[in-house]
Design a protein around this motif. Structure first.
Motif, PDB file in Angstrom:
ATOM      1  N   TRP A 231      15.666  27.798  47.485  1.00  0.00           N
ATOM      2  CA  TRP A 231      14.488  28.652  47.607  1.00  0.00           C
ATOM      3  C   TRP A 231      13.412  28.214  46.611  1.00  0.00           C
ATOM      4  O   TRP A 231      13.719  27.780  45.503  1.00  0.00           O
ATOM      5  CB  TRP A 231      14.844  30.113  47.328  1.00  0.00           C
TER       6      TRP A 231
ATOM      7  N   VAL B 211       4.339  25.546  52.314  1.00  0.00           N
ATOM      8  CA  VAL B 211       5.226  26.093  53.343  1.00  0.00           C
ATOM      9  C   VAL B 211       5.673  24.998  54.307  1.00  0.00           C
ATOM     10  O   VAL B 211       6.866  24.859  54.614  1.00  0.00           O
ATOM     11  CB  VAL B 211       4.510  27.228  54.109  1.00  0.00           C
ATOM     12  N   GLN B 212       4.737  24.199  54.803  1.00  0.00           N
ATOM     13  CA  GLN B 212       5.074  23.172  55.793  1.00  0.00           C
ATOM     14  C   GLN B 212       5.933  22.057  55.200  1.00  0.00           C
ATOM     15  O   GLN B 212       6.904  21.604  55.818  1.00  0.00           O
ATOM     16  CB  GLN B 212       3.786  22.597  56.371  1.00  0.00           C
TER      17      GLN B 212
ATOM     18  N   LYS C 267       9.481  23.306  54.491  1.00  0.00           N
ATOM     19  CA  LYS C 267      10.266  23.413  55.725  1.00  0.00           C
ATOM     20  C   LYS C 267      10.718  22.037  56.198  1.00  0.00           C
ATOM     21  O   LYS C 267      11.844  21.867  56.674  1.00  0.00           O
ATOM     22  CB  LYS C 267       9.451  24.126  56.803  1.00  0.00           C
TER      23      LYS C 267
ATOM     24  N   GLY D 189      13.783  21.176  54.456  1.00  0.00           N
ATOM     25  CA  GLY D 189      14.896  22.101  54.559  1.00  0.00           C
ATOM     26  C   GLY D 189      14.934  23.143  53.457  1.00  0.00           C
ATOM     27  O   GLY D 189      15.958  23.804  53.257  1.00  0.00           O
TER      28      GLY D 189
ATOM     29  N   ARG E 183      13.549  26.727  51.615  1.00  0.00           N
ATOM     30  CA  ARG E 183      13.112  28.052  52.043  1.00  0.00           C
ATOM     31  C   ARG E 183      12.104  28.599  51.037  1.00  0.00           C
ATOM     32  O   ARG E 183      12.226  28.359  49.838  1.00  0.00           O
ATOM     33  CB  ARG E 183      14.311  28.981  52.175  1.00  0.00           C
ATOM     34  N   THR E 184      11.132  29.349  51.543  1.00  0.00           N
ATOM     35  CA  THR E 184      10.036  29.797  50.693  1.00  0.00           C
ATOM     36  C   THR E 184       9.905  31.312  50.668  1.00  0.00           C
ATOM     37  O   THR E 184       9.995  31.977  51.695  1.00  0.00           O
ATOM     38  CB  THR E 184       8.686  29.205  51.160  1.00  0.00           C
TER      39      THR E 184
ATOM     40  N   GLY F 249       5.137  29.643  59.073  1.00  0.00           N
ATOM     41  CA  GLY F 249       6.508  29.236  58.794  1.00  0.00           C
ATOM     42  C   GLY F 249       7.096  29.754  57.512  1.00  0.00           C
ATOM     43  O   GLY F 249       8.210  29.371  57.136  1.00  0.00           O
TER      44      GLY F 249
ATOM     45  N   ASP G 243       9.246  31.786  55.135  1.00  0.00           N
ATOM     46  CA  ASP G 243      10.500  32.495  55.401  1.00  0.00           C
ATOM     47  C   ASP G 243      10.426  33.952  54.989  1.00  0.00           C
ATOM     48  O   ASP G 243      10.926  34.831  55.694  1.00  0.00           O
ATOM     49  CB  ASP G 243      11.651  31.800  54.659  1.00  0.00           C
TER      50      ASP G 243
END
Length: 328
Positions: free
Chosen positions: A144, A159-160, A163, A166, A168-169, A186, A188
């Protein structure tokens, strides 16, 4: 030919700049004449006009730090470029202009057929997001990351890019109406900042170990990110949108070993060797050309509307980037 020129700085950025006509000689040995197709207005550009940025060009100056264009004319001795080719303009070269002369060696060829509006933002926000994610913590797929100002341009790229790796934000915004756009991009988890943020981050992530926080706000927002991290975690600050200095409590610094770092892309550009810069541009431009990396654009303006464009870019409730299209 026209460019957006300013001879002084002041508290109202749109009042100090105007579009004026100018002329250029033919390109000299090793030079290229470039027709500028797109150049964004970044927060740093606005702060440069008000005199509040960390590095200010001598006056008079032409606004704009990044952009793209098409090769219009080659000077003697230039090889490896051709008329019509899309190129990335040198950082800090005064890109709010219809045309510029540039050293051929300073131009970076870009993928043909890609969106020039998206490519025009290549040198500031995408590298910032990429380096924030890679240079301060050893992150693995499934980890995270927590960031504030998640609805900013850098936040969207974080964010991009997270992702794509792999990651998570947890994305923190300062108003409720900004949540939907971050989630659609996107994110999370999207939370509105507040005194109980730490508890809500812990609940949303199931108490996950978080090693990296990305801060663009300052003030107590920095401390809330620090408290959201696991012991030994790092907060990286790259902006002060809240107008206050970063605050991190002794409890976070001493008892939980939280580290506060700063990041300024201009310093990275000065220290990175040419291969590092070229590799980064190649990676990010490929993602932009393929549509895997993009930013929301609110509006485009011609060079004659530079004052209106700067005023809109400086406003507090934009939903995307303002881009100058000098030759549209």
């Amino acid at each position: 030919m026209k460019h957006a020129r300013y001879t002084h700085r002041g508290p109202v950025p749109q009042d100090v700049i105007e579009a004026v006509e100018f002329t250029l000689p033919p390109p000299a040995e090793g030079q290229v004449l470039v027709e500028v197709t797109a150049a964004p207005i970044n927060p740093s550009d606005v702060l440069t006009l008000t005199g509040q940025y960390g590095s200010l060009p001598p006056l008079p100056a032409v606004g704009g730090n990044e952009g793209v264009g098409r090769v219009a004319e080659l000077g003697p001795g230039v090889a490896g470029l051709k008329p019509g080719q899309c190129v990335l303009l040198p950082v800090g070269s005064g890109t709010w202009t219809t045309h510029m002369l540039a050293d051929a060696k300073a131009l970076v060829p870009l993928p043909d057929g890609a969106d020039h509006l998206q490519l025009s933002m290549l040198t500031v926000n995408p590298p910032t997001a990429r380096l924030l994610l890679s240079d301060f913590a050893d992150l693995q797929p499934g980890d995270w990351v927590v960031q504030n100002a998640a609805n900013s341009a850098v936040g969207g790229y974080v964010v991009q890019l997270a992702k794509a790796r792999g990651l998570r934000t947890v994305n923190v915004v300062r108003r409720d109406d900004a949540r939907a756009a971050v989630a659609e991009a996107g994110g999370d988890v999207v939370l509105v900042d507040g005194d109980d943020l730490v508890a809500r981050v812990r609940e949303a992530t199931g108490g996950a170990t978080i090693a990296l926080a990305i801060d663009a706000v300052g003030g107590m927002a920095t401390e809330r990110l620090a408290q959201s991290l696991a012991p030994g975690g790092t907060v990286v600050n790259y902006g002060a949108m809240g107008g206050e200095a970063c605050l991190v409590s002794p409890a976070s610094l001493i008892f939980r070993d939280i580290r506060l770092r700063g990041f300024w892309l201009s310093r990275w550009y000065k220290s990175a060797d040419p291969k590092m810069r070229a590799d980064l541009f190649r990676e990010l431009s490929g993602m932009i050309a393929s549509g895997r990396l993009r930013a929301q654009i609110q509006a485009t303006y011609g060079i004659d509307a530079i004052r209106e464009a700067v005023a809109e870019a400086a406003s507090g409730k934009r939903s995307g980037k303002i881009v100058i299209t000098p030759n549209a």
